[in-house]
Design an enzyme around this catalytic site. Structure first.
Site, mmCIF file in Angstrom:
data_model
loop_
_atom_site.group_PDB
_atom_site.id
_atom_site.type_symbol
_atom_site.label_atom_id
_atom_site.label_comp_id
_atom_site.label_asym_id
_atom_site.label_seq_id
_atom_site.Cartn_x
_atom_site.Cartn_y
_atom_site.Cartn_z
ATOM 1 N N TYR A 116 8.365 -0.453 -0.922
ATOM 2 C CA TYR A 116 8.579 -1.812 -2.294
ATOM 3 C C TYR A 116 9.025 -1.440 -3.090
ATOM 4 O O TYR A 116 8.478 -0.534 -3.904
ATOM 5 C CB TYR A 116 7.041 -2.561 -2.086
ATOM 6 C CG TYR A 116 7.005 -3.685 -3.130
ATOM 7 C CD1 TYR A 116 7.432 -4.993 -3.562
ATOM 8 C CD2 TYR A 116 5.490 -3.345 -4.261
ATOM 9 C CE1 TYR A 116 7.436 -5.746 -4.408
ATOM 10 C CE2 TYR A 116 5.758 -4.203 -4.961
ATOM 11 C CZ TYR A 116 6.507 -5.212 -5.423
ATOM 12 O OH TYR A 116 6.032 -5.962 -5.853
ATOM 13 N N ILE B 69 -2.025 -5.977 2.265
ATOM 14 C CA ILE B 69 -1.482 -6.562 1.778
ATOM 15 C C ILE B 69 -1.108 -7.766 2.745
ATOM 16 O O ILE B 69 -0.949 -9.381 2.940
ATOM 17 C CB ILE B 69 -0.828 -7.057 0.480
ATOM 18 C CG1 ILE B 69 -0.781 -8.681 0.524
ATOM 19 C CG2 ILE B 69 0.287 -6.566 0.874
ATOM 20 C CD1 ILE B 69 -0.069 -8.334 -0.825
#
Length: 466
Positions: A145, A232
């Site tokens: 990310y 997440i």
């Protein structure tokens, strides 16, 4: 400038990444089906907007929670006054129960081991402050990310050393890659404090296999370092193989009474699974009481509001709602992902097979003018400015191979996704036509040169014979 801190004046935030630059271009010219149909379609935002109707429907049926009431009586004053940063016990209990439900209740979580934070961004940074000093390093598998360059490094001073993963094995972590990253950190005189992974992966959209998780546990046990599992996206797994939490592996291996038990930490958030990034609800789960105590103190810099906690504790405690939400959300994610994959295929573009997340890892290597990251950036700019789609180039995710892109699908409607695929197909078709014309031109030139050389040779021979 001399009166400002070095943190303010340095350029280490990562805002100049193409990941963020694409957002900026979108904000200048955002697509709207009526007001701006020629604008840029946002496909660089990992946001789940497919199931908003479900929590909205719940709110309409639960007036007390929505109106901050208990048994019909207002508790607004109670929620508005100062709250301890430990968090509301009812919400922490509801949150850990929801985390267990996502994991098929194969593991349970102790609410005393959870720390509430203002989103996963805050959770990850807080763990960096708890586990490492400035100049220490964490190993991260690539691609990762892009926001981690900001979240983990900017304020903490912690370094990231990439674990190089490749398409040859679907970007899975290997023992040699782990060891090479560790040795690279040592060559740079960096002390490795841990490994951080996202499971399911952002940007790959895949769940980690159990043998990968076992490999990680063996590695951190051998090196006596930490492991952070950012989970997440754990509630976005819409097809097999299913999600396996690092906590499940620890318990299956009966590691509760070993030193590694306290060196594994989980990051979670409701931003992706419930589509509530604006509520800023994140969490750290750790079996180390010292980490929990320190992170709880640090959480005072980014608290979750009491009103948010009260509302969500009621919502997450409604097991009928959570079960229905997860089932419907999974179906919607799978349907939208399938439409993206189908649209890409029609455009002659493939992607990594995925089963989770809000995005696909798309292979556009065949569209590059050369096998370089410069060519990747050229292609990305054409897609943003000419095709008017904001997607994230693999280089922003530190991918070791040029030509991969992260394309998000859950933040736009089905009609907008269809339009995006039409735009992309038209672009790919034009590239193919241009390449064909270019090849035909090369062939005709080659053919002309051959004829010209033959004529010269024939004329020369003829002249000699004369």
């Amino acid at each position: 400038m001399g009166l400002l801190s070095r943190k303010v004046t340095c350029n280490s935030h990562g805002q100049d990444s193409s990941y963020f630059l694409g957002w900026q271009e979108y904000e200048k010219n955002p697509y709207h089906e009526v007001n701006n149909p020629q604008g840029i379609i946002q496909m660089g935002l990992a946001e789940n907007q497919l199931s908003f109707d479900l929590p909205e429907s719940w709110l309409a049926k639960n007036a007390d929670a929505a109106g901050f009431k208990r048994d019909g009586q207002s508790i607004f004053k109670e929620l508005a006054l100062f709250q301890d940063y430990h968090g509301l016990p009812a919400f922490k209990k509801a949150l850990v129960d929801f985390m267990a439900e996502i994991r098929g209740n194969k593991v349970t979580f102790d609410p005393n081991h959870i720390v509430l934070t203002a989103g996963a961004t805050s959770a990850n940074e807080t763990l960096m402050f708890c586990l490492a000093e400035q100049g220490d390093a964490f190993l991260l598998p690539t691609p990762y990310y892009p926001g981690f360059d900001r979240d983990l490094k900017w304020r903490t001073g912690v370094e990231i050393v990439p674990i190089q993963c490749t398409s040859s094995n679907r970007f899975q972590i290997t023992a040699p890659a782990l060891e090479e990253a560790y040795q690279q950190a040592q060559r740079k005189n960096l002390r490795v404090k841990g490994v951080l992974v996202t499971n399911p992966s952002n940007p790959l959209g895949t769940t980690m296999r159990r043998d990968e998780l076992d490999l990680l546990i063996n590695f951190i046990t051998d090196k006596e370092i930490h492991l952070i599992s950012d989970e997440i996206y754990s509630g976005t797994v819409f097809s097999s193989p299913g999600f396996v939490s690092i906590m499940e592996v620890l318990k299956d291996r009966s590691l509760e009474q070993t030193p590694v038990w306290e060196r594994v930490h989980i990051v979670y958030s409701l931003s992706k699974d419930l589509g509530l990034p604006g509520f800023r609800v994140g969490a750290i789960y750790s079996n180390d009481p010292i980490v929990v105590a320190a992170a709880t103190k640090m959480s005072s810099f980014g608290l979750v509001s009491s009103q948010t906690q009260y509302l969500l504790s009621a919502m997450l405690s409604d097991k009928k709602f959570t079960k229905e939400y997860m089932a419907k959300n999974h179906k919607r994610l799978q349907k939208q992902q399938s439409k993206l994959v189908s649209g890409l295929e029609k455009a002659g573009i493939g992607c990594l097979e995925s089963n989770a997340g809000l995005f696909c890892w798309v292979d556009m290597r065949h569209l590059l003018s050369s096998n370089t990251f410069e060519a990747e950036m050229e292609l990305w700019k054409r897609i943003v400015y000419d095709v008017k789609l904001n997607i994230s180039p693999g280089s922003s995710c530190h991918c070791s191979e040029p030509g991969w892109f992260r394309v998000c699908f859950a933040n736009i409607s089905e009609d907008t996704l269809k339009l995006a695929m039409q735009r992309l197909k038209s672009f790919v078709d034009s590239v193919a036509i241009n390449n064909q014309s270019h090849q035909e031109l090369k062939n005709s030139r080659k053919k002309f040169r051959t004829k010209w050389v033959f004529r010269l040779s024939f004329q020369s021979f003829h002249d000699r014979e004369q």
